[in-house]
Design a protein around this motif. Structure first.
Motif, short mmCIF file in Angstrom:
data_model
loop_
_atom_site.label_atom_id
_atom_site.label_comp_id
_atom_site.label_asym_id
_atom_site.label_seq_id
_atom_site.Cartn_x
_atom_site.Cartn_y
_atom_site.Cartn_z
N PRO A 174 21.88 13.25 -32.44
CA PRO A 174 23.11 14.04 -32.60
C PRO A 174 24.03 13.80 -31.40
O PRO A 174 23.59 13.66 -30.27
CB PRO A 174 22.60 15.49 -32.64
CG PRO A 174 21.20 15.37 -33.14
CD PRO A 174 20.67 14.09 -32.58
N GLY A 175 25.31 13.77 -31.69
CA GLY A 175 26.29 13.48 -30.65
C GLY A 175 26.76 12.05 -30.68
O GLY A 175 27.66 11.67 -29.92
N THR A 176 26.14 11.24 -31.55
CA THR A 176 26.54 9.83 -31.68
C THR A 176 26.74 9.51 -33.15
O THR A 176 26.34 10.27 -34.03
CB THR A 176 25.49 8.89 -31.08
OG1 THR A 176 24.26 9.04 -31.82
CG2 THR A 176 25.24 9.21 -29.62
N ARG A 177 27.32 8.36 -33.40
CA ARG A 177 27.47 7.88 -34.77
C ARG A 177 26.99 6.44 -34.85
O ARG A 177 26.93 5.73 -33.84
CB ARG A 177 28.93 7.96 -35.23
CG ARG A 177 29.88 7.06 -34.45
CD ARG A 177 31.29 7.09 -35.00
NE ARG A 177 32.21 6.28 -34.23
CZ ARG A 177 32.38 4.97 -34.42
NH1 ARG A 177 31.69 4.34 -35.35
NH2 ARG A 177 33.25 4.29 -33.68
N MET A 178 26.65 6.04 -36.05
CA MET A 178 26.14 4.69 -36.25
C MET A 178 27.30 3.72 -36.44
O MET A 178 28.22 3.99 -37.20
CB MET A 178 25.22 4.65 -37.49
CG MET A 178 23.94 5.43 -37.29
SD MET A 178 22.95 5.71 -38.79
CE MET A 178 23.38 4.38 -39.84
N ALA A 179 27.22 2.60 -35.74
CA ALA A 179 28.22 1.54 -35.88
C ALA A 179 27.47 0.25 -36.22
O ALA A 179 26.64 -0.21 -35.42
CB ALA A 179 29.04 1.36 -34.60
N ARG A 180 27.70 -0.27 -37.40
CA ARG A 180 26.95 -1.44 -37.86
C ARG A 180 27.19 -2.65 -36.97
O ARG A 180 28.30 -2.87 -36.47
CB ARG A 180 27.34 -1.79 -39.28
CG ARG A 180 26.76 -0.89 -40.34
CD ARG A 180 27.07 -1.41 -41.73
NE ARG A 180 26.58 -2.76 -41.91
CZ ARG A 180 26.79 -3.49 -43.02
NH1 ARG A 180 27.50 -2.96 -44.01
NH2 ARG A 180 26.31 -4.71 -43.12
N LYS A 181 26.13 -3.40 -36.79
CA LYS A 181 26.24 -4.66 -36.08
C LYS A 181 26.78 -5.71 -37.04
O LYS A 181 26.29 -5.85 -38.15
CB LYS A 181 24.89 -5.08 -35.53
CG LYS A 181 24.36 -4.18 -34.43
CD LYS A 181 23.04 -4.68 -33.89
CE LYS A 181 22.53 -3.79 -32.77
NZ LYS A 181 21.23 -4.25 -32.22
N LYS A 182 27.77 -6.43 -36.59
CA LYS A 182 28.45 -7.38 -37.46
C LYS A 182 27.47 -8.45 -37.94
O LYS A 182 26.73 -9.03 -37.16
CB LYS A 182 29.61 -8.01 -36.70
CG LYS A 182 30.51 -8.87 -37.58
CD LYS A 182 31.71 -9.37 -36.80
CE LYS A 182 32.64 -10.19 -37.68
NZ LYS A 182 33.81 -10.69 -36.92
N GLY A 183 27.51 -8.69 -39.25
CA GLY A 183 26.69 -9.75 -39.82
C GLY A 183 25.24 -9.39 -40.01
O GLY A 183 24.44 -10.26 -40.37
N GLN A 184 24.85 -8.11 -39.79
CA GLN A 184 23.46 -7.71 -39.94
C GLN A 184 23.36 -6.58 -40.97
O GLN A 184 24.36 -5.96 -41.31
CB GLN A 184 22.89 -7.25 -38.59
CG GLN A 184 22.85 -8.36 -37.55
CD GLN A 184 22.04 -7.97 -36.33
OE1 GLN A 184 21.08 -7.22 -36.41
NE2 GLN A 184 22.43 -8.49 -35.17
N PRO A 185 22.13 -6.34 -41.49
CA PRO A 185 21.98 -5.28 -42.49
C PRO A 185 22.39 -3.92 -41.94
O PRO A 185 22.52 -3.72 -40.73
CB PRO A 185 20.48 -5.32 -42.81
CG PRO A 185 20.03 -6.68 -42.42
CD PRO A 185 20.88 -7.08 -41.25
N VAL A 186 22.55 -2.98 -42.87
CA VAL A 186 23.03 -1.65 -42.49
C VAL A 186 22.05 -0.91 -41.60
O VAL A 186 22.43 0.03 -40.90
CB VAL A 186 23.33 -0.80 -43.75
CG1 VAL A 186 24.48 -1.39 -44.53
CG2 VAL A 186 22.09 -0.69 -44.63
N CYS A 187 20.77 -1.32 -41.59
CA CYS A 187 19.78 -0.65 -40.75
C CYS A 187 19.87 -1.09 -39.30
O CYS A 187 19.20 -0.52 -38.44
CB CYS A 187 18.37 -0.91 -41.28
SG CYS A 187 18.09 -0.25 -42.93
N CYS A 188 20.65 -2.10 -39.02
CA CYS A 188 20.83 -2.57 -37.65
C CYS A 188 22.19 -2.08 -37.16
O CYS A 188 23.23 -2.45 -37.71
CB CYS A 188 20.75 -4.10 -37.59
SG CYS A 188 19.19 -4.76 -38.20
N PHE A 189 22.18 -1.25 -36.15
CA PHE A 189 23.41 -0.59 -35.72
C PHE A 189 23.32 -0.22 -34.25
O PHE A 189 22.26 -0.25 -33.64
CB PHE A 189 23.67 0.67 -36.57
CG PHE A 189 22.47 1.56 -36.68
CD1 PHE A 189 22.15 2.47 -35.68
CD2 PHE A 189 21.63 1.49 -37.77
CE1 PHE A 189 21.03 3.29 -35.76
CE2 PHE A 189 20.51 2.31 -37.88
CZ PHE A 189 20.22 3.21 -36.87
#
Length: 835
Positions: free
Chosen positions: A503-518
């Motif tokens: 909590p206190g953060t948000r997920m930012a996807r890593k470019k070119g990788q699946p949604v589980c990598c952030f």
């Protein structure tokens, strides 16, 4: 394997798991393929069908007066052989066998149990569905077989892979495994599973595939080496395998060779209960495996039936069961006559048929873990109950044209399909069996766990189940305390591409990788996320601000000029001090009211000035504390009227000084009648009423009001009073300034009048201080934010009030208290002692 009967059911089983096809040339005679690798459990599947039919024939309540028979074929693990057998069953061109004592033939087959593989079932159903031949598979799980357009007569007693995939996803979500590898076989079964996972896993929020690899059919060592190396180097600690037993054997050989440990294996139903993998050599790698297993059932009497199996050695008997003979030869390592060439010379034994089955393989007689057999059992009973419904049809109430019923003598396969759709019965084990619109049964799977016991033995234990019911939907039950984990501290592993965002953060996807990598990005100021793995940060409401951890909203700090803060305390103290000094001076003047110093220049105006100064000091308190509507309206009105009252009194006093001086000259006495006491009071009243009218018009037209200002600070609410009308505020200040300037000019002109105590000098000095303070106030007020604007205004009020008080009454109080000899009429008139 054959058994005669009034109605024949066909069966397709994998009794041999591989086959060898001879080389074919245009000159040589065609030869039959050779089936190799006898599969004891596959043979037990076939025997289970025979047992179920025997049990039904002995049941007077089900299919009375009808005898079921069977024709069972071995597919030898080859599509061409299984497909050929299915066509033989359907077309009636299979081997003839004894129907009665003097009758040979092949009665029509009305339904088929099988096949084992999804690919084989697809191929057969594509053709047999043209004839509406019902096929009830006990092991084909491909979700593609639910297509009723392509396979209108296909049914199965094993859940579809679609459900198996959803069950796997539920297990992954239960243990928070979001980064997993997937290995599938190179056939319809594996490829459909792969597509289901690729679409279903992200949609369900269950995670992502770290890799998806297809296991080769031909045991390609280079390809297996590449796949195992990928598993070894991947960060995914969980590996799901949807493949057949032979693929797992080949894969595990390479896993052992590369010594890949620390993986959590998830097994599909095809190899969960495979004992060939549960060896001391493989268990260091496979212990702790979790798997989906076909529902275990109990079939009373099956073991006794297995022990009754005997080979028929009569060559002339067309009902000779060749599969039984092959089982006998495989089990007891013997051969029936005539033996193969060189068999006896090599020390091989001849089969007598009297060998004791109690000495057979333990696996064959172990019925404690019946899974595929239970599905075979249910498939046979489903066909039997459908036939029973046909026989119970009442003429004139049938489901076919003109409410006709089907008859056993003219029964068509498509009519049996109709009744299969409506089958519903409960097994002796307590499971409900019925088919949905796609030909699937209500799905249920057992969840299994592989244990490696200290004595080196293995155990596959049930640790839960996943099922779907009509009332509760899909349910997952796992008993975690029963699970053995092949990891440190016997705890489940973590398998994630990126750690969860707190909590206190948000997920930012890593470019070119699946949604589980952030990456985890902290929320910006004013935004929060109060859940783990939040995709977005939520803005706080207007009166709230984000906490330092950005995990919840807190009320914004409210800021105003408070009585409890140092600045407010200082200003309040100063205001009260000024009020007290005014009261003291007023007391001094009251006590000495009969003295010339007090009576000079209209003592009534002096008292009125002291009262107005006292009001000026007190009105500054309205600027301190949380703004309210009444304080916002009253503060400027009280301030404006108080100062106009004070300045107008000073203005009148200045005018009186000038008039008195002119009246002392010859012929100037007539002017005094215009500046009597009544005129002075009237002038003060009129000038003050003008300011009161200005304040009233301002409040009525655009009243000052409290306002929550968030422009200065994002994390604070500044309580302030907005003036409402800038014009009204400017007119109020301008009017005070006009009176002050007029007073200053008159006093300045009268400063050199010949008088020992010329009050015009004091008024000039006081007005100079007053004007200087308020000229400096305007830019300071405009450029001060929030509470500091109020502080500046209070400071200006206090400074100008102290300036007037000190300049006007300081010298008088000094004379009254310290130099009483100068407080005489002679001294005031300039005829006394001068010092």
């Amino acid at each position: 394997m054959h058994r005669p009967g009034d109605v024949i059911l066909g069966g397709l089983f994998e009794v041999h798991y591989t086959s060898v096809f001879p080389d074919r040339t245009f000159t040589s005679e065609p030869q039959q393929p050779i089936c190799k690798g006898f599969d004891t459990l596959g043979f037990r599947h076939a025997v289970t069908m025979a047992f179920a039919i025997e049990e039904i024939n002995n049941n007077s309540n089900l299919l009375p007066n009808v005898t079921l028979g069977y024709t069972l074929y071995d597919n030898c693990g080859a599509l061409v052989i299984g497909f050929s057998a299915a066509l033989s069953l359907t077309s009636g061109r299979d081997e003839q066998f004894l129907l009665q004592e003097n009758c040979l033939g092949t009665p029509p087959v009305l339904g088929i149990v099988g096949d084992h593989y999804s690919t084989f079932s697809i191929a057969m159903s594509n053709v047999l569905s043209l004839y509406r031949m019902p096929i009830v598979s006990y092991y084909a799980t491909c979700s593609c077989l639910t297509d009723r357009q392509r396979f209108p007569s296909f049914f199965r007693t094993i859940p579809s892979d679609a459900f198996q995939v959803r069950a796997m996803i539920q297990i992954l979500k239960h243990f928070s495994w979001t980064w997993v590898g997937l290995l599938v076989s190179d056939d319809d079964y594996g490829l459909h599973v792969a597509r289901s996972f690729q679409s279903g896993l992200p949609q369900s929020g269950g995670g992502c595939l770290a890799y998806l690899q297809v296991l080769p059919w031909d045991n390609d060592p280079n390809e297996l080496r590449r796949i195992v190396h990928l598993m070894k180097t991947s960060t995914a600690r969980v590996v799901m395998v949807f493949a057949h037993e032979i693929h797992m054997i080949q894969l595990m050989e390479e896993v052992v060779r590369q010594n890949v440990t620390g993986l959590q294996w998830i097994a599909s139903e095809t190899w969960t209960a495979t004992s060939v993998l549960q060896t001391p050599r493989l268990m260091p790698y496979l212990s702790g495996t979790l798997g989906i297993a076909i529902r275990r059932g109990e079939i009373p009497g099956l073991r006794e039936f297995l022990l009754q199996i005997r080979p028929d050695q009569s060559v002339n008997n067309s009902n000779g069961n060749s599969l039984v003979k092959q089982f006998w030869e495989h089990t007891f390592q013997c051969s029936f006559a005539p033996p193969p060439a060189g068999w006896v010379e090599a020390g091989g034994a001849l089969c007598t048929g009297d060998e004791d089955l109690h000495n057979a393989e333990k696996e064959f007689l172990d019925i404690s873990n019946l899974r595929p057999e239970y599905n075979v059992y249910k498939a046979v009973y489903a066909l039997a109950y459908a036939l029973d419904s046909i026989l119970k049809c009442e003429p004139g109430r049938g489901p076919f044209s003109e409410h006709s019923c089907a008859t056993l003598k003219r029964l068509e396969p498509w009519q049996l399909v109709h009744y299969l759709k409506e089958v519903s019965f409960t097994t002796s084990f307590g499971d409900q069996v019925s088919f949905d619109e796609n030909g699937d049964v209500l799905p249920i799977y057992d969840i299994m766990n592989w244990w490696w016991l200290p004595d080196g033995s293995t155990q596959v234990q049930n640790v839960g189940e996943v099922k779907r019911s009509a009332s509760k939907g899909e349910e997952l039950t796992i008993y975690e305390e029963k699970i053995f984990w092949n990891f440190h501290l016997n705890k489940p592993p973590q398998s994630v591409c990126s750690e969860s965002c707190p909590p206190g953060t948000r997920m930012a996807r890593k470019k070119g990788q699946p949604v589980c990598c952030f990456d985890c990005i902290p929320c910006s100021e004013g935004k929060i996320s109060n859940m783990t793995d939040s995709m977005e940060c939520t803005r706080c409401p207007e009166d709230f601000w984000s906490s330092p951890q950005r995990d919840h909203c807190v009320p914004k700090k409210t800021e105003f000029l408070s009585y409890y803060e140092p600045l407010g305390i200082c200003l309040t103290t100063t205001s009260l001090l000024g009020t007290f000094i005014c009261a003291v001076v007023l007391g001094i003047f009251t006590y000495h009211r009969s003295t010339p110093m007090v009576r000079a220049n209209n003592s009534e105006l002096s008292f009125l000035i002291l009262v107005s100064l006292k009001l000026c000091f007190l009105c500054s308190l309205l600027f301190i504390g949380q703004p309210r509507l009444w304080t916002c309206q009253l503060r400027h009105a009280a301030f404006g009227i108080s100062f106009v009252l004070c300045v107008s009194c000073i203005l009148v006093k200045t005018m009186v000084v000038v008039v008195v001086f002119k009246a002392s000259k010859p012929g100037g006495g007539a002017i005094l009648k215009w500046f009597g006491a009544v005129q002075q009071r009237g002038t003060v009243l009129v000038l003050t009423c003008i300011q009161a009218a200005i304040c009233t018009a301002w409040i009525v037209s655009a009243s000052p009001a409290p306002h929550k200002n968030t422009q200065y600070h994002n994390d604070k609410i500044i309580y302030e009073c907005v003036v409402g009308s800038t014009v009204g505020f400017a007119v109020l200040l301008g009017y005070i300034g006009l009176l002050a300037i007029v007073s200053f000019m008159l006093a300045f002109l009268a400063r050199n009048l010949p008088d020992n105590f010329n009050e015009a000098k004091l008024i000039t000095f006081s007005m100079l201080i007053f004007c200087a303070v308020w000229v400096a106030f305007v830019p300071a007020y405009v450029n001060s934010p929030g509470k500091y604007a109020d502080a500046v205004e209070v400071f200006a009020i206090l400074a100008s009030s102290f300036g007037l008080l000190a300049a006007l009454f300081g010298p008088k109080c000094y004379i009254i208290l310290m130099r009483p000899e100068r407080n005489t009429k002679k001294a005031i008139m300039g005829r006394g002692i001068k010092t």
